[in-house]
Design an enzyme around this catalytic site. Structure first.
Site, PDB file in Angstrom:
ATOM      1  N   TYR A 143       0.926  -1.161  -0.128  1.00  8.71           N
ATOM      2  CA  TYR A 143       0.157  -0.204   0.096  1.00  8.71           C
ATOM      3  C   TYR A 143       1.076   1.263   0.017  1.00  8.71           C
ATOM      4  CZ  TYR A 143      -3.765   3.297   1.575  1.00  8.71           C
ATOM      5  OH  TYR A 143      -4.417   4.442   1.801  1.00  8.71           O
ATOM      6  N   ASP A 238       9.308   2.548  -0.592  1.00 11.01           N
ATOM      7  CA  ASP A 238       8.403   3.343   0.184  1.00 11.01           C
ATOM      8  C   ASP A 238       8.671   2.717   1.642  1.00 11.01           C
ATOM      9  OD1 ASP A 238       6.215   3.811   1.758  1.00 11.01           O
ATOM     10  OD2 ASP A 238       4.610   3.113   0.320  1.00 11.01           O
ATOM     11  N   LYS A 266       4.382   9.820   7.952  1.00  7.54           N
ATOM     12  CA  LYS A 266       4.233  10.412   9.327  1.00  7.54           C
ATOM     13  C   LYS A 266       5.468  10.329  10.364  1.00  7.54           C
ATOM     14  CE  LYS A 266       2.116   6.100   8.704  1.00  7.54           C
ATOM     15  NZ  LYS A 266       0.878   5.846   7.727  1.00  7.54           N
TER      16      LYS A 266
HETATM   17  N1  HOZ Z   1      -3.289   3.115   6.010  1.00  8.59           N
HETATM   18  C1  HOZ Z   1      -3.189   3.202   7.342  1.00  8.59           C
HETATM   19  C2  HOZ Z   1      -2.323   1.771   7.920  1.00  8.59           C
HETATM   20  N2  HOZ Z   1      -1.494   1.192   6.979  1.00  8.59           N
HETATM   21  C3  HOZ Z   1      -4.370   3.268   8.211  1.00  8.59           C
HETATM   22  C4  HOZ Z   1      -4.249   4.661   8.970  1.00  8.59           C
HETATM   23  C5  HOZ Z   1      -5.384   4.935   9.798  1.00  8.59           C
HETATM   24  O1  HOZ Z   1      -6.772   4.553   9.523  1.00  8.59           O
HETATM   25  O2  HOZ Z   1      -5.275   5.994  10.404  1.00  8.59           O
END
Ligand code: HOZ
Length: 428
Positions: A143, A238, A266
């Site tokens: 992802y 990534d 983040k």
């Molecule tokens: N895509 C995030 C985890 N791989 C989810 C983040 C969220 O829901 O805060």
């Protein structure tokens, strides 16, 4: 009587789609009501009903030293009095760029953005502009944020909700995204051969964290590196999850492999909304205003995000022992989980790398998306809820990695094991 989380969730659904601002938080795949958080300190989360949880999400990675980490809080408080945004350059942005370049191998130039999605989207655009090619290869279950080119066989929420095709993403865009199973180098070779001189980039999570935690097979990343060099394809790591988490220099350092471009999220803002992409000057100089590959953002290099990230990364740079401590804690957790699950007697697999770990209720090794998806994810739901009810906050999906933070004590880990043993007895 309804809990405050239940009341808030009911209210949230009247104004926010699904009651949440990011789908995984909706708890839809595990069922039940999402827990609304009020505060966090160190390794603990506190919800709106006053319940305490030991946190294994760490805001999906960035809280490496725990929540509300004192130096970060103080730095933000000091900085915020001078304005929350200028829309103009600041000295701090240079400090941040220099700090990241000093910590990470192979980065000559780095551009700040506001999220990991933006970082990956921009890195791919840059790779396309630089190579004058259109197609990219990504891996099933990886992802890279929610930009259009990545929503093909994606992990995280897309896998959690089993979304096969994302409406709104045009066929034209998806057709340029080729996919291969994670860890399958032959499939990559085939795609490259079938699309000779058409592949701009291969983008990969060096340690996958969006289908649970999945390790790269020995030689997999090395072979990708070799293919990219040979075929003049831009190799993108990534590192939104792995950057500054697996080592000060991220997966590039830990696994001793150099990417051409690397993306962050983040983590580099200590949890503030921020991201970055960087790499070799030869490629990065194609970004506007040096080159014509356009990319921009008013909040890019935002001073509050910068000071938060700069403070956290400085601590990580100055205390390399943190990584050893974190890994030791994670290995301890893995070994103890292994004992608890073995006594339970049903099939399981634990994948762990550095401070990333996940449990799969599976009788076969979990090495790619297909093996993650064919685990007993109904069992995961039960385990998740049993743990949550005992104050252990795991990711609400079998398709997400757990992240440890260094504020966790061995007593917290022992409590987690003890509650795992109880939970397993309940769900057997
Ligand atoms: N895509 C995030 C985890 N791989 C989810 C983040 C969220 O829901 O805060």
């Amino acid at each position: 009587m309804n809990t405050r989380s239940q009341q808030l969730f009911e209210r949230a659904q009247r104004s926010i789609p699904g009651g949440v601002n990011s789908p995984v938080r909706a708890f839809k795949s595990v069922g039940g009501t999402p827990v609304f958080m009020k505060s966090a300190k160190g390794a603990y989360l506190y919800d709106e009903d006053g319940n305490k949880y030991i946190d294994y999400i760490a805001s999906w990675g960035p809280m490496i030293l725990g929540h509300a980490y004192e130096p970060v809080v103080k730095a933000i408080q000091e900085k915020v009095q001078y304005s929350t945004s200028f829309g103009a350059p600041t000295a701090l942005e240079i400090d941040m760029a220099e700090l990241i370049i000093s910590m990470v191998p192979n980065v000559d130039l780095i551009r700040m953005v506001s999220s990991g999605t933006e970082a990956c989207m921009s890195a791919v655009r840059l790779a396309r502009g630089y190579t004058q090619r259109n197609k990219i290869i990504k891996f099933e279950g990886n992802y890279h944020g929610h930009a259009d080119p990545f929503l093909v066989k994606a992990g995280s929420g897309v896998a959690t909700f089993n979304i096969q095709t994302v409406p709104g993403v045009t066929g034209g865009v998806s057709n340029d995204t080729l996919t291969a199973p994670y860890n399958d180098i032959q499939a990559v070779k085939k795609l490259v051969a079938e699309n000779k001189n058409e592949i701009a980039a291969i983008i990969v999570e060096p340690v996958a964290g969006n289908m649970g935690c999945i390790l790269p097979a020995p030689g997999f990343l090395e072979s990708l590196r070799a293919i990219c060099t040979e075929e003049k394809i831009v190799f993108i790591f990534d590192e939104v999850m792995t950057g500054f988490r697996l080592a000060a220099g991220g997966a590039q350092e830990k696994l001793n492999i150099q990417a051409d471009l690397v993306t962050y999220g983040k983590v580099i803002g200590a949890g503030m909304p921020v991201g970055a992409f960087g790499g070799k000057a030869e490629i990065m100089q194609h970004i506007a205003p040096l080159g014509n590959v356009y990319q921009a953002g008013t909040l890019s290099g935002n001073p509050i995000a910068m000071i938060a990230g700069f403070t956290l990364l400085t601590e990580l740079k100055n205390n390399p022992a943190i990584y050893k401590e974190l890994e030791e804690k994670t290995v301890y957790l893995k070994n103890e989980l292994q004992n608890a699950l073995t006594s339970w007697g049903q099939p399981f697999i634990i994948n762990q790398f550095g401070s990333m770990i996940s449990v799969h209720f599976s009788d076969h090794p979990v090495t790619d998306f297909a093996s993650a998806a064919s685990a007993n994810n109904e069992m995961f739901k039960k385990y998740f809820h049993a743990m949550l009810s005992k104050g252990i906050y795991l990711p609400p999906s079998a398709f997400e990695s757990w992240f440890l933070n260094n504020a966790l004590t061995y007593a917290d880990l022992d409590e987690t094991i003890e509650k795992t043993a109880k939970s397993l007895r309940e769900i057997a």
